[in-house]
Design an enzyme around this catalytic site. Structure first.
Site, PDB file in Angstrom:
ATOM      1  N   ALA A  30      45.907  79.379  68.802  1.00  0.00           N
ATOM      2  CA  ALA A  30      45.361  80.671  69.198  1.00  0.00           C
ATOM      3  C   ALA A  30      44.050  80.858  68.446  1.00  0.00           C
ATOM      4  O   ALA A  30      43.863  80.292  67.360  1.00  0.00           O
ATOM      5  CB  ALA A  30      46.348  81.776  68.859  1.00  0.00           C
TER       6      ALA A  30
ATOM      7  N   GLY B 229      49.450  77.589  68.719  1.00  0.00           N
ATOM      8  CA  GLY B 229      49.599  77.886  70.144  1.00  0.00           C
ATOM      9  C   GLY B 229      49.406  76.660  71.027  1.00  0.00           C
ATOM     10  O   GLY B 229      49.904  76.626  72.155  1.00  0.00           O
TER      11      GLY B 229
ATOM     12  N   GLU C 224      52.693  74.972  71.009  1.00  0.00           N
ATOM     13  CA  GLU C 224      53.601  75.850  71.775  1.00  0.00           C
ATOM     14  C   GLU C 224      53.342  75.722  73.280  1.00  0.00           C
ATOM     15  O   GLU C 224      54.269  75.720  74.087  1.00  0.00           O
ATOM     16  CB  GLU C 224      53.422  77.300  71.308  1.00  0.00           C
ATOM     17  CG  GLU C 224      53.964  77.504  69.898  1.00  0.00           C
ATOM     18  CD  GLU C 224      53.521  78.811  69.245  1.00  0.00           C
ATOM     19  OE1 GLU C 224      52.323  79.137  69.320  1.00  0.00           O
ATOM     20  OE2 GLU C 224      54.375  79.503  68.675  1.00  0.00           O
TER      21      GLU C 224
ATOM     22  N   GLU D 201      51.045  78.157  61.223  1.00  0.00           N
ATOM     23  CA  GLU D 201      50.910  79.620  61.130  1.00  0.00           C
ATOM     24  C   GLU D 201      51.236  80.190  59.756  1.00  0.00           C
ATOM     25  O   GLU D 201      50.575  81.133  59.306  1.00  0.00           O
ATOM     26  CB  GLU D 201      51.791  80.315  62.183  1.00  0.00           C
ATOM     27  CG  GLU D 201      51.253  80.226  63.605  1.00  0.00           C
ATOM     28  CD  GLU D 201      51.696  78.971  64.342  1.00  0.00           C
ATOM     29  OE1 GLU D 201      52.198  78.026  63.682  1.00  0.00           O
ATOM     30  OE2 GLU D 201      51.537  78.930  65.561  1.00  0.00           O
TER      31      GLU D 201
HETATM   32  N1  DAK Z   1      40.567  79.350  66.550  1.00  0.00           N
HETATM   33  C1  DAK Z   1      39.228  79.578  66.661  1.00  0.00           C
HETATM   34  N2  DAK Z   1      38.303  78.612  66.495  1.00  0.00           N
HETATM   35  C2  DAK Z   1      38.744  77.365  66.229  1.00  0.00           C
HETATM   36  C3  DAK Z   1      40.134  77.062  66.104  1.00  0.00           C
HETATM   37  C4  DAK Z   1      41.064  78.127  66.273  1.00  0.00           C
HETATM   38  N3  DAK Z   1      42.386  77.946  66.237  1.00  0.00           N
HETATM   39  N4  DAK Z   1      40.244  75.757  65.788  1.00  0.00           N
HETATM   40  C5  DAK Z   1      38.994  75.265  65.755  1.00  0.00           C
HETATM   41  N5  DAK Z   1      38.079  76.218  66.013  1.00  0.00           N
HETATM   42  C6  DAK Z   1      36.628  76.100  66.052  1.00  0.00           C
HETATM   43  C7  DAK Z   1      36.049  75.998  64.626  1.00  0.00           C
HETATM   44  O1  DAK Z   1      35.902  77.282  64.073  1.00  0.00           O
HETATM   45  C8  DAK Z   1      34.701  75.328  64.909  1.00  0.00           C
HETATM   46  O2  DAK Z   1      33.801  76.286  65.411  1.00  0.00           O
HETATM   47  P1  DAK Z   1      32.270  76.344  64.855  1.00  0.00           P
HETATM   48  O3  DAK Z   1      32.408  76.521  63.377  1.00  0.00           O
HETATM   49  O4  DAK Z   1      31.691  74.997  65.249  1.00  0.00           O
HETATM   50  O5  DAK Z   1      31.665  77.500  65.564  1.00  0.00           O
HETATM   51  C9  DAK Z   1      35.022  74.380  66.049  1.00  0.00           C
HETATM   52  O6  DAK Z   1      36.244  74.866  66.646  1.00  0.00           O
HETATM   53  C10 DAK Z   1      35.279  72.964  65.582  1.00  0.00           C
HETATM   54  O7  DAK Z   1      36.273  73.005  64.566  1.00  0.00           O
HETATM   55  P2  DAK Z   1      36.108  72.309  63.124  1.00  0.00           P
HETATM   56  O8  DAK Z   1      34.666  72.220  62.757  1.00  0.00           O
HETATM   57  O9  DAK Z   1      37.019  72.978  62.192  1.00  0.00           O
HETATM   58  O10 DAK Z   1      36.596  70.825  63.468  1.00  0.00           O
HETATM   59  P3  DAK Z   1      37.300  69.804  62.468  1.00  0.00           P
HETATM   60  O11 DAK Z   1      37.399  68.515  63.204  1.00  0.00           O
HETATM   61  O12 DAK Z   1      36.630  69.790  61.129  1.00  0.00           O
HETATM   62  O13 DAK Z   1      38.757  70.379  62.237  1.00  0.00           O
HETATM   63  C11 DAK Z   1      40.889  71.326  62.938  1.00  0.00           C
HETATM   64  C12 DAK Z   1      39.662  70.471  63.328  1.00  0.00           C
HETATM   65  C13 DAK Z   1      41.754  71.508  64.215  1.00  0.00           C
HETATM   66  C14 DAK Z   1      41.720  70.607  61.864  1.00  0.00           C
HETATM   67  C15 DAK Z   1      40.381  72.692  62.383  1.00  0.00           C
HETATM   68  O14 DAK Z   1      39.457  73.224  63.326  1.00  0.00           O
HETATM   69  C16 DAK Z   1      41.502  73.662  62.211  1.00  0.00           C
HETATM   70  O15 DAK Z   1      42.251  73.580  61.248  1.00  0.00           O
HETATM   71  N6  DAK Z   1      41.597  74.610  63.159  1.00  0.00           N
HETATM   72  C17 DAK Z   1      42.592  75.660  63.089  1.00  0.00           C
HETATM   73  C18 DAK Z   1      43.971  75.114  63.472  1.00  0.00           C
HETATM   74  C19 DAK Z   1      45.029  76.143  63.371  1.00  0.00           C
HETATM   75  O16 DAK Z   1      45.310  76.657  62.284  1.00  0.00           O
HETATM   76  N7  DAK Z   1      45.640  76.437  64.490  1.00  0.00           N
HETATM   77  C20 DAK Z   1      46.695  77.399  64.557  1.00  0.00           C
HETATM   78  C21 DAK Z   1      46.124  78.734  64.863  1.00  0.00           C
HETATM   79  S1  DAK Z   1      47.322  79.986  64.647  1.00  0.00           S
HETATM   80  C22 DAK Z   1      51.121  85.532  67.693  1.00  0.00           C
HETATM   81  C23 DAK Z   1      50.463  84.950  68.729  1.00  0.00           C
HETATM   82  C24 DAK Z   1      49.988  83.671  68.608  1.00  0.00           C
HETATM   83  C25 DAK Z   1      50.104  82.981  67.443  1.00  0.00           C
HETATM   84  C26 DAK Z   1      50.763  83.583  66.400  1.00  0.00           C
HETATM   85  C27 DAK Z   1      51.267  84.838  66.515  1.00  0.00           C
HETATM   86  N8  DAK Z   1      51.599  86.838  67.839  1.00  0.00           N
HETATM   87  C28 DAK Z   1      50.753  87.835  68.385  1.00  0.00           C
HETATM   88  C29 DAK Z   1      52.907  87.201  67.367  1.00  0.00           C
HETATM   89  C30 DAK Z   1      49.531  81.671  67.329  1.00  0.00           C
HETATM   90  C31 DAK Z   1      48.906  81.315  66.198  1.00  0.00           C
HETATM   91  C32 DAK Z   1      48.104  80.101  66.104  1.00  0.00           C
HETATM   92  O17 DAK Z   1      47.980  79.292  66.984  1.00  0.00           O
END
Ligand code: DAK
Length: 261
Positions: free
Chosen positions: A63, A108, A111, A131
Site C-alpha cells: 500500500a 498489500g 496480500e 507492516e
Molecule cells: N509506498 C509508496 N511508495 C513506495 C512504496 C510504497 N509501499 N514502495 C516503494 N515506493 C517508492 C519509493 O518511495 C521510491 O520513490 P521515489 O523516492 O523514487 O520518489 C520508489 O518507489 C522506488 O523505491 P526505492 O527507491 O525505495 O527502491 P529500492 O529498490 O531501493 O527499494 C523496496 C525497494 C521495495 C525494498 C523499498 O522501496 C521499500 O521498502 N518499500 C516499502 C515496502 C513496504 O514496506 N511495503 C509495505 C507497505 S505497508 C490497512 C490497509 C493496508 C495496509 C495496512 C493496513 N488498513 C487500512 C487497515 C497495507 C500496508 C502495506 O502494504
C-alpha cells in the site's frame, strides 16, 4: 490516465498495475482502477486472467505509504475496506486469476497475490508483510490469507518479525506454485492461462467455487457443495461435448460464447 491496463488475447486477459515509478504501490486511485479493470473483463469471452506489475522490479511494493502516512483512524478503516473489497472481488471473481509476481510483493502486494488463485514467481521476487515495522497490522487480509495458505506458525513468524523471503523460500513454504527466470515468467503464466482457457469453462468456474467456498465449510457440507456444483455441469454443452467426444474419439469443440448451459 488509468493506473491499470487490461489486454485480451486468445481468451486470456492480462491486467497490469502500471505505476512503476512507485514500484506499483497501491493508493486509492490504483485500487479503484484495479476494480474497474476486473469489472470491465468480458466474462463471456475471457477464460483466465493474469495479473502482474509493470516494470522489472516490482509486482506491488505494498500500500502507498505516502498516502497512508496522514490518514486518520476513520480514513485508515475506509482505505482498508476499499482494499479488502477489491481483493475479495478478485478472490471470488468467477474466472481463475494467476498472479505473475515479477519482483517485490510486499504488504498489500503479497496480500493481492494471495487473493489470486495461483501464484507464479520470478526468481527475483521478494515476499513479505513488513507492516509491523511501520506500526500497523497487515490490513488487506494478510493475517488471514497467509495463515490459510502456508501454516499458522510460518505466517506468524513472517508477520511478527516482518521478515522478507525470496522466491525459493516462498516456493518451499507453499506460498507460490512455481519459480521461473524473470524473463520467462510471463510466458509461463500465459502458457498456464492458455491451458486453463482451453478447458470447459463452466467446469473450471465451478471448480473455483468448490475449492474456495468448500475450504471454509465442515467436510460434510463441503462435499455437498461439490455434489451440487458437479450436478450443475450436467446437460451443459460442455459436458455433452466433452463426454460425447471422449466416447466418439473426436476433439471437443468449445462453444464460442460462455453461457450457463
Ligand atoms: N509506498 C509508496 N511508495 C513506495 C512504496 C510504497 N509501499 N514502495 C516503494 N515506493 C517508492 C519509493 O518511495 C521510491 O520513490 P521515489 O523516492 O523514487 O520518489 C520508489 O518507489 C522506488 O523505491 P526505492 O527507491 O525505495 O527502491 P529500492 O529498490 O531501493 O527499494 C523496496 C525497494 C521495495 C525494498 C523499498 O522501496 C521499500 O521498502 N518499500 C516499502 C515496502 C513496504 O514496506 N511495503 C509495505 C507497505 S505497508 C490497512 C490497509 C493496508 C495496509 C495496512 C493496513 N488498513 C487500512 C487497515 C497495507 C500496508 C502495506 O502494504
Amino acid at each position: 490516465m488509468s493506473f491499470v491496463t487490461c489486454e485480451v488475447q486468445d481468451r486470456v486477459a492480462v491486467v497490469t498495475i502500471n505505476r512503476p515509478e512507485a514500484l506499483n504501490a497501491l493508493n486509492p486511485d490504483v485500487l479503484a482502477d484495479l476494480k474497474a479493470a476486473f469489472e470491465g473483463i468480458d466474462q463471456d469471452e475471457v477464460r483466465c486472467v493474469v495479473l502482474t506489475g509493470a516494470g522489472e522490479k516490482s509486482f506491488v511494493a505494498g500500500a502507498d505509504i505516502g498516502s497512508m502516512s496522514t490518514m486518520t483512524k476513520a480514513e485508515g478503516q475506509e482505505f482498508g475496506k476499499l482494499g479488502n473489497d477489491i481483493f475479495l472481488f478478485i478472490e471470488t471473481f468467477p474466472l481463475p486469476v494467476i498472479a505473475a509476481v515479477n519482483g517485490f510483493a510486499l504488504g498489500g502486494g503479497n496480500e493481492l497475490a494471495m487473493s489470486c488463485d495461483i501464484r507464479l514467481a520470478a526468481e527475483n521476487a521478494v515476499f513479505g508483510q513488513p507492516e509491523v515495522g511501520l506500526g500497523i497490522t497487515p490490513g488487506f487480509g494478510g493475517t488471514q490469507r497467509l495463515a490459510r495458505l502456508v501454516s499458522p506458525g510460518m505466517a506468524k513468524q513472517l508477520v511478527y518479525a516482518a521478515t522478507n523471503i525470496d522466491a525459493a523460500e516462498a516456493l518451499r513454504i507453499g506460498l507460490v506454485n512455481a519459480v521461473h527466470p524473470a524473463d520467462e515468467l510471463m510466458a509461463a503464466a500465459l502458457k498456464l492461462a492458455g491451458r486453463i482457457a482451453k478447458q470447459a469453462p463452466i467446469a473450471v468456474r465451478n471448480c473455483k467455487r468448490a475449492i474456495n467456498e468448500g475450504l471454509d465449510l465442515p467436510i460434510e457440507q463441503a462435499v455437498e457443495l461439490e455434489e451440487r456444483l458437479f450436478g450443475d455441469c450436467f446437460e451443459t454443452h460442455d459436458q455433452q461435448e466433452g463426454m460425447g467426444c471422449f466416447l466418439s474419439k473426436d476433439k471437443p469443440k468449445p462453444k464460442p460464447q460462455f453461457t450457463n448451459n
